[in-house]
Enzyme design. Structure first.
Site, PDB file in Angstrom:
ATOM      1  CB  SER A  41      -2.753   3.016  -4.819  1.00  0.00           C
ATOM      2  OG  SER A  41      -2.378   2.836  -6.056  1.00  0.00           O
ATOM      3  CE  LYS A  63       4.296   0.688  -2.116  1.00  0.00           C
ATOM      4  NZ  LYS A  63       4.357  -0.853  -1.418  1.00  0.00           N
TER       5      LYS A  63
END
Length: 414
Positions: A306, A51
């Site tokens: 992720s 992110k």
């Protein structure tokens, strides 16, 4: 906007800011699936998720006036940490809205990464509550709202994951499995492969309890889900972005839905076998391999891991969900005789030598011959449940099997 060119620009913008995370072969998975399984380790970023890429790319692109006015975001996890770290690096004031239910560990991490440049506001019980407060603040105070996924600069920043994969692997890649929440990562990455490696099949992966992208693509319009299972919190959204929907429905070859219990089994396996700590969304792509095992045999496959922002307080829930999914945990409501020796009879005559009672709730009432007992059993072999049910029936124990009664299970077990 030319998205691919935006990704190339983002790569330059992110130099010396984000780590070029490793792409490494996992030998255990490669042997199991008879293919070459490569893991893109975004869990090793400084904020422990990808992110930071989109957040920094967006915030750094703001005008000096916008930077001076400050930024706002809403998040319960990884996006908040990416925004906070970006604010610290760029020395921009940011206000981050998070639900009151956010674990203290995550709130502390956001403050740690943002230091004196961020203010955390805990509001409401859900992400939607925090989102509403954040967007209202942005509008009223003329601040820039940093969207977690439905923004061109954010999508481009996430797309740099795709550039790094192709830079690390010079041989043709047959499949890339990418997790989908709002769709920012899948959009940016898939656009890179569409331009540079069009023969690679891009497989999106969503939690079964929050199939917002798959449902939208099947409906041919961006559709909001009424309810979702929030367990895979990094990928559980009621509605994907309008921008990401348009990109994903064009670029993705397929979307796989993975049961939350399967995700939990994968989390535990990665910890026990690989010493990898991953969050539920970070385990999605690896969990999806089982559903593609025939197609990926002999192929070169990349799974994007992720993130690793997992809360240790969730360990018990993760184990429980895994055991339920694997058929090794079973709950019953049993009518127990209220007489001495009944429990001993149950243990000796009903259970096998490897079966374990992990939950037992019973209040004795002398005015009744039988009483309701809630029992939880953990098995070593899932096939043993058939013998247990048969033994109870033959021994006269009346029971209800709670695993198949979601209404009762939720009320009695939680």
């Amino acid at each position: 906007m030319n998205l691919f060119n935006e990704v190339l620009a983002a790569q330059k913008q992110l130099e010396n800011v984000v780590a070029a995370t490793p792409l490494t072969q996992n030998l255990n998975l490669s042997e199991e699936f008879k293919s070459t399984i490569l893991l893109k380790r975004e869990d090793l970023q400084i904020v422990r998720s990808y992110k930071i890429r989109g957040a920094y790319n967006k915030i750094s692109s703001l005008t000096e006036t916008e930077k001076a006015s400050g930024i706002v975001c809403a998040s319960a996890g990884n996006h908040a940490q990416g925004v906070a770290y970006s604010c610290h690096l760029l020395q921009i004031k940011g206000k981050i809205y998070m639900p009151k239910t956010t674990p203290k560990q995550k709130v502390k991490q956001v403050q740690l990464f943002g230091k004196s440049f961020v203010e955390i506001v805990l509001t409401g019980d859900t992400f939607d509550d925090a989102y509403a407060s954040a967007t209202a603040d942005a509008t009223e105070n003329q601040k820039t709202f940093i969207h977690p996924f439905d923004d061109d600069k954010v999508i481009a920043g996430q797309g740099t994951v795709g550039l790094e994969i192709l830079d690390s692997c010079k041989e043709p890649i047959d499949y890339v499995f990418v997790p989908i929440g709002g769709g920012g990562l899948a959009s940016g990455l898939s656009e890179v492969f569409k331009q540079l490696s069009p023969n690679t099949k891009i497989i999106g992966v969503e939690p079964k309890g929050a199939p917002s992208m798959k449902n939208s693509i099947e409906a041919n319009k961006n559709t909001a889900l009424k309810t979702i299972d929030k367990f895979v919190d990094g990928a559980a959204v009621k509605q994907v972005g309008d921008k990401t929907f348009e990109i994903c429905r064009t670029n993705l070859d397929d979307i796989v839905l993975v049961p939350e219990g399967k995700v939990c089994t994968t989390i535990l396996r990665l910890y026990n076998e690989e010493a990898m700590v991953v969050e539920p969304a970070g385990a999605l792509t690896i969990a999806a391999l089982d559903f593609y095992k025939d197609k990926i045999k002999g192929k070169k496959v990349v799974c994007v891991v992720s993130g690793s922002n997992n809360d240790i307080e969730r360990t018990a829930e993760i184990k429980e969900r895994s055991l339920l999914y694997e058929g090794l945990m079973h709950y019953f409501m049993i009518q127990f005789p209220q007489r001495p020796g009944a429990l001993k009879e149950f243990v000796n005559n009903i259970l096998g030598p490897d079966d374990d009672i992990t939950y037992f709730q019973f209040a004795k009432k002398n005015s009744r011959e039988v009483g309701s007992v809630v029992v939880g059993l953990e098995l070593k072999n899932k096939k043993d449940i058939l013998a247990i049910k048969m033994n109870m029936t033959q021994s006269g124990f009346e029971f209800q099997y709670l695993n198949d009664r979601q209404d009762l299970f939720t009320q009695l077990i939680g």
